[in-house]
Design a protein around this motif. Sequence first.
Motif, PDB file in Angstrom:
ATOM      1  N   TYR A  72      -4.981  10.285   6.174  1.00 31.02           N
ATOM      2  CA  TYR A  72      -3.995   9.452   7.110  1.00 31.02           C
ATOM      3  C   TYR A  72      -2.867  10.187   7.425  1.00 31.02           C
TER       4      TYR A  72
ATOM      5  N   PRO B  30       0.738  -1.080   0.058  1.00 25.17           N
ATOM      6  CA  PRO B  30       0.022   0.033   0.123  1.00 25.17           C
ATOM      7  C   PRO B  30       0.750   1.225   0.022  1.00 25.17           C
TER       8      PRO B  30
ATOM      9  N   ASN C 120      -0.387  12.465  -3.795  1.00 24.51           N
ATOM     10  CA  ASN C 120      -0.413  11.466  -3.054  1.00 24.51           C
ATOM     11  C   ASN C 120       0.879  10.952  -2.408  1.00 24.51           C
TER      12      ASN C 120
ATOM     13  N   TYR D   1      -0.622   0.251   7.676  1.00 23.31           N
ATOM     14  CA  TYR D   1      -0.065   0.068   6.377  1.00 23.31           C
ATOM     15  C   TYR D   1       1.566   0.557   6.297  1.00 23.31           C
TER      16      TYR D   1
ATOM     17  N   ARG E 171      -2.917   2.633  -2.697  1.00 17.77           N
ATOM     18  CA  ARG E 171      -4.158   1.968  -2.751  1.00 17.77           C
ATOM     19  C   ARG E 171      -5.344   2.804  -1.811  1.00 17.77           C
ATOM     20  N   PHE E 172      -4.736   3.893  -1.339  1.00 23.66           N
ATOM     21  CA  PHE E 172      -5.714   5.110  -0.649  1.00 23.66           C
ATOM     22  C   PHE E 172      -5.285   6.331  -0.893  1.00 23.66           C
ATOM     23  N   SER E 173      -6.057   7.195  -0.610  1.00 18.44           N
ATOM     24  CA  SER E 173      -5.717   8.374  -0.373  1.00 18.44           C
ATOM     25  C   SER E 173      -5.172   9.056   0.747  1.00 18.44           C
TER      26      SER E 173
END
Length: 124
Positions: A32, A3, A77, A113, A26-28
């Motif tokens: 986070y 990730p 990102n 992650y 895999r994520f914004s």
Amino acid sequence: QLPLVESGGGLVQPGGSLRLSCVASRFSLDYYAIGWFRQAPGKEREWVSCISIHNNRANYADSVKGRFTISRDNAENTVYLQMNSLKPEDTAVYYCAAPLSGVCVLYEHEYHYWGQGTQVTVSS
């Protein structure tokens, strides 16, 4: 694919600089916090820095304060760790990690992650 993916490590002379990158696949990263850890040979992994989503508040370990700067580019990102005035004792594998929170945390077990790590070697 993991990730988080780190890059930017390498061999640098004492006093030199490197910029590490941590890209989320895999994520914004808008939601986070991101922390950086490092692990030197024969030593436990240690927390280095963290940046939260709240005003991009940053925290640093005493050993790197004033030399390292963490920043984020949400459009890319990506979180960066700019490392200046590097010392041989900064030699380690550097990992980025994300907790399930936008707030910085200090302890390894609080991070969910992880990336695969990138080697930084400071030597003349």
